[in-house]
Scaffold this motif. Structure first.
Motif, PDB file in Angstrom:
ATOM      1  N   GLY A  16       2.248  11.790  -0.115  1.00 42.25           N
ATOM      2  CA  GLY A  16       1.412  11.743  -1.307  1.00 42.25           C
ATOM      3  C   GLY A  16       0.827  10.379  -1.615  1.00 42.25           C
ATOM      4  N   ILE A  17       1.028   9.410  -0.750  1.00 41.00           N
ATOM      5  CA  ILE A  17       0.445   8.079  -0.940  1.00 41.00           C
ATOM      6  C   ILE A  17      -1.063   8.139  -0.706  1.00 41.00           C
ATOM      7  N   ARG A  18      -1.829   7.458  -1.538  1.00 39.68           N
ATOM      8  CA  ARG A  18      -3.273   7.316  -1.361  1.00 39.68           C
ATOM      9  C   ARG A  18      -3.623   5.837  -1.352  1.00 39.68           C
ATOM     10  N   TYR A  19      -4.681   5.491  -0.633  1.00 37.15           N
ATOM     11  CA  TYR A  19      -5.090   4.093  -0.564  1.00 37.15           C
ATOM     12  C   TYR A  19      -6.538   4.005  -0.100  1.00 37.15           C
ATOM     13  N   ASP A  20      -7.150   2.870  -0.292  1.00 41.80           N
ATOM     14  CA  ASP A  20      -8.438   2.540   0.310  1.00 41.80           C
ATOM     15  C   ASP A  20      -8.723   1.059   0.050  1.00 41.80           C
ATOM     16  N   PHE A  21      -9.894   0.625   0.503  1.00 35.76           N
ATOM     17  CA  PHE A  21     -10.299  -0.784   0.338  1.00 35.76           C
ATOM     18  C   PHE A  21     -11.649  -0.851  -0.368  1.00 35.76           C
ATOM     19  N   ASN A  22     -11.810   0.030  -1.329  1.00 33.23           N
ATOM     20  CA  ASN A  22     -12.997   0.053  -2.169  1.00 33.23           C
ATOM     21  C   ASN A  22     -12.718  -0.762  -3.422  1.00 33.23           C
ATOM     22  N   ASP A  23     -13.464  -1.847  -3.579  1.00 38.11           N
ATOM     23  CA  ASP A  23     -13.244  -2.747  -4.714  1.00 38.11           C
ATOM     24  C   ASP A  23     -11.860  -3.377  -4.638  1.00 38.11           C
ATOM     25  N   GLY A  24     -11.582  -3.970  -3.500  1.00 35.71           N
ATOM     26  CA  GLY A  24     -10.263  -4.552  -3.255  1.00 35.71           C
ATOM     27  C   GLY A  24      -9.364  -3.558  -2.542  1.00 35.71           C
ATOM     28  N   CYS A  25      -8.119  -3.917  -2.391  1.00 36.60           N
ATOM     29  CA  CYS A  25      -7.123  -3.022  -1.795  1.00 36.60           C
ATOM     30  C   CYS A  25      -6.473  -2.229  -2.916  1.00 36.60           C
ATOM     31  N   ARG A  26      -6.531  -0.896  -2.820  1.00 34.34           N
ATOM     32  CA  ARG A  26      -6.012  -0.025  -3.874  1.00 34.34           C
ATOM     33  C   ARG A  26      -4.977   0.927  -3.273  1.00 34.34           C
ATOM     34  N   VAL A  27      -3.872   1.066  -3.967  1.00 34.84           N
ATOM     35  CA  VAL A  27      -2.775   1.906  -3.478  1.00 34.84           C
ATOM     36  C   VAL A  27      -2.252   2.747  -4.633  1.00 34.84           C
ATOM     37  N   GLY A  28      -2.085   4.043  -4.394  1.00 32.57           N
ATOM     38  CA  GLY A  28      -1.495   4.938  -5.379  1.00 32.57           C
ATOM     39  C   GLY A  28      -0.263   5.618  -4.811  1.00 32.57           C
ATOM     40  N   VAL A  29       0.796   5.713  -5.625  1.00 33.12           N
ATOM     41  CA  VAL A  29       2.043   6.381  -5.205  1.00 33.12           C
ATOM     42  C   VAL A  29       2.360   7.497  -6.187  1.00 33.12           C
ATOM     43  N   PRO A  30       3.020   8.582  -5.718  1.00 36.37           N
ATOM     44  CA  PRO A  30       3.284   9.733  -6.590  1.00 36.37           C
ATOM     45  C   PRO A  30       4.618   9.621  -7.333  1.00 36.37           C
ATOM     46  N   GLU A  31       4.888  10.593  -8.157  1.00 36.25           N
ATOM     47  CA  GLU A  31       6.160  10.692  -8.851  1.00 36.25           C
ATOM     48  C   GLU A  31       7.294  10.986  -7.858  1.00 36.25           C
ATOM     49  N   GLY A  32       8.527  10.758  -8.306  1.00 30.96           N
ATOM     50  CA  GLY A  32       9.677  11.224  -7.538  1.00 30.96           C
ATOM     51  C   GLY A  32      10.415  10.176  -6.749  1.00 30.96           C
ATOM     52  N   ALA A  33      10.089   8.883  -6.935  1.00 32.23           N
ATOM     53  CA  ALA A  33      10.790   7.856  -6.160  1.00 32.23           C
ATOM     54  C   ALA A  33      10.634   6.504  -6.834  1.00 32.23           C
ATOM     55  N   LEU A  34      11.474   5.567  -6.407  1.00 40.14           N
ATOM     56  CA  LEU A  34      11.304   4.167  -6.767  1.00 40.14           C
ATOM     57  C   LEU A  34      10.553   3.506  -5.618  1.00 40.14           C
ATOM     58  N   TRP A  35       9.358   3.069  -5.882  1.00 42.29           N
ATOM     59  CA  TRP A  35       8.497   2.503  -4.861  1.00 42.29           C
ATOM     60  C   TRP A  35       8.442   0.986  -4.994  1.00 42.29           C
ATOM     61  N   ALA A  36       8.147   0.328  -3.898  1.00 45.43           N
ATOM     62  CA  ALA A  36       7.818  -1.097  -3.904  1.00 45.43           C
ATOM     63  C   ALA A  36       6.577  -1.268  -3.025  1.00 45.43           C
ATOM     64  N   VAL A  37       5.583  -1.962  -3.542  1.00 46.70           N
ATOM     65  CA  VAL A  37       4.303  -2.130  -2.839  1.00 46.70           C
ATOM     66  C   VAL A  37       4.045  -3.614  -2.615  1.00 46.70           C
ATOM     67  N   ARG A  38       3.724  -3.949  -1.360  1.00 45.00           N
ATOM     68  CA  ARG A  38       3.365  -5.328  -1.022  1.00 45.00           C
ATOM     69  C   ARG A  38       1.996  -5.339  -0.367  1.00 45.00           C
ATOM     70  N   LEU A  39       1.142  -6.255  -0.821  1.00 48.25           N
ATOM     71  CA  LEU A  39      -0.160  -6.469  -0.202  1.00 48.25           C
ATOM     72  C   LEU A  39      -0.172  -7.874   0.384  1.00 48.25           C
ATOM     73  N   ARG A  40      -0.508  -7.969   1.660  1.00 47.89           N
ATOM     74  CA  ARG A  40      -0.460  -9.257   2.346  1.00 47.89           C
ATOM     75  C   ARG A  40      -1.775  -9.527   3.051  1.00 47.89           C
ATOM     76  N   ASP A  41      -2.228 -10.779   2.993  1.00 45.96           N
ATOM     77  CA  ASP A  41      -3.382 -11.234   3.768  1.00 45.96           C
ATOM     78  C   ASP A  41      -2.861 -11.640   5.138  1.00 45.96           C
ATOM     79  N   LEU A  42      -3.177 -10.839   6.143  1.00 41.81           N
ATOM     80  CA  LEU A  42      -2.639 -11.092   7.481  1.00 41.81           C
ATOM     81  C   LEU A  42      -3.172 -12.382   8.085  1.00 41.81           C
TER      82      LEU A  42
END
Length: 391
Positions: A16-42
């Motif tokens: 159920g994760i959604r993401y894209d790079f429209n207007d920056g890096c965007r990430v969406g996560v669904p209900e039902g868990a404890l999430w941790a999100v990291r964005l890194r400039d490689l």
């Protein structure tokens, strides 16, 4: 979350994760868990964002220009998903539609290089009037305008525009006044800072007139960009005619400027003004001996057409535009305020002169450029004044 709920992320990840790079890096996560999100400039190995999210949520990077993002997501303490931004064969939108003619010419070459570098399927959102100038020159790129907003699911979207007041450097990695119009698009798109001349479409046909001629452009988007020397154009046109050249004005407007400071076509110039197709203007420019003008779209068009450009501008620094050996600025008077990072530009003020508005020094940056200085520069053009039957 109400605003984020309206945002549709175009790419699907696992669980159920959604993401894209429209207007920056965007990430969406669904209900039902404890999430941790990291964005890194490689490319710089810099962590730009890290946050835990308990349940559904969305994150978006502060940086909205091109960054080779790496997304890493943990679910309930275990690494669950990683994705690296890779534009190859992806649908990518590059927006440039708010710029004028000069802006588009400064940016299209940068954007086309970006497409070539990444191998993406690109759409360029541009001013409608610019499409005939570029579309056939770049058949592998889709040019769209405000009437052609499709429902394509773009993987990434980048905006190559002038961003006033972007003090947090959200939309651009550095202040455009420091980089100049010629390089700012490269910085936004993650390219090396250099000029990249675009290809332009030229109207088929022979030279517009048999006699050797010089094209001029006297109008500009603000009074600060005009050559405000009251005798400048008059003396220059008389000089060029004495040397055997026709002088042709190809401005869009014969008369322009605010009502209290109307500027007309310079006396003595042949009137070819009007809202002509831009490929027609390219044909006029390609057959001209050279072009004389201000820091305006026509000067950029002449550069793209391969014409020698004599540019008269004290308002901008020379690095703001493309390089020409015939760039004219007088350092003995006030100059360069357009590229002064301490000055807030006001593009909607036709009388913008931040240091001397309302004083006798107003617009001295161009009033102080003499006919003699322009004449001396033109005399340095190889072959000037040596007309032959083949010209």
């Amino acid at each position: 979350m109400s605003d984020n709920d309206k945002i549709v992320l175009t790419q699907a990840g696992p669980g159920g994760i959604r993401y894209d790079f429209n207007d920056g890096c965007r990430v969406g996560v669904p209900e039902g868990a404890l999430w941790a999100v990291r964005l890194r400039d490689l490319d710089t190995d810099t962590v730009l964002f890290f946050q835990e999210i308990n349940g559904a949520g969305m994150v978006q990077s502060l940086k909205r220009y091109y960054v080779r993002f790496e997304i890493t997501i943990w679910k309930d303490g275990e690494e669950f998903f990683t994705h690296v931004c890779d534009l190859k064969d992806r649908e990518v939108l590059i927006t440039m539609h708010l710029g004028g003619l000069g802006d588009h010419i400064a940016w299209i070459g940068q954007a086309a290089t970006f497409v070539e570098k990444h191998g993406c399927r690109a759409s360029f959102f541009v001013n409608k009037a610019m499409i005939p100038l570029f579309e056939d020159a770049y058949p592998h790129i889709r040019f769209i305008d405000e009437d052609d907003q499709s429902d394509r699911q773009y993987y990434a979207h980048y905006k190559v525009l002038v961003f006033f007041g972007d003090t947090e450097f959200t939309c651009q990695p550095n202040d455009y006044r420091q980089t100049g119009l010629s390089h700012m698009g490269a910085y936004i798109l993650g390219l090396s800072p250099q000029e990249r001349k675009p290809r332009v479409v030229v109207e088929p046909g022979e030279r517009p007139m048999e006699e050797p001629y010089v094209c001029i452009g006297a109008q500009a988007s603000g009074l600060s960009k005009y050559w405000n020397n009251p005798r400048g154009w008059y003396d220059l046109i008389r000089f060029l005619k004495e040397k055997g050249y026709k002088v042709v004005c190809i401005d869009k407007d014969r008369v322009s400027g605010p009502i209290t400071a109307i500027r007309t076509i310079p006396h003595g110039a042949q009137d070819e003004t009007g809202n002509r197709p831009l490929p027609e203007r390219v044909r006029w420019l390609q057959h001209a001996e050279f072009f004389v003008g201000t820091s305006s779209g026509l000067a950029w068009l002449a550069w793209a057409a391969g014409t020698k450009v004599v540019m008269i501008s004290g308002y901008t620094e020379p690095y703001n535009e493309f390089y020409t050996p015939y760039r004219i600025i007088n350092r003995n008077v006030c100059n360069g305020c357009a590229n002064d990072v301490n000055i807030e530009l006001k593009p909607n003020d036709p009388f913008f002169c931040p240091r001397h508005k309302g004083t006798e020094k107003m617009f001295e940056c161009s009033r102080g450029i003499s006919f003699t200085q322009v004449k001396t520069t033109i005399e340095q053009i190889p072959g000037f004044g040596e007309l032959s039957q083949n010209d």
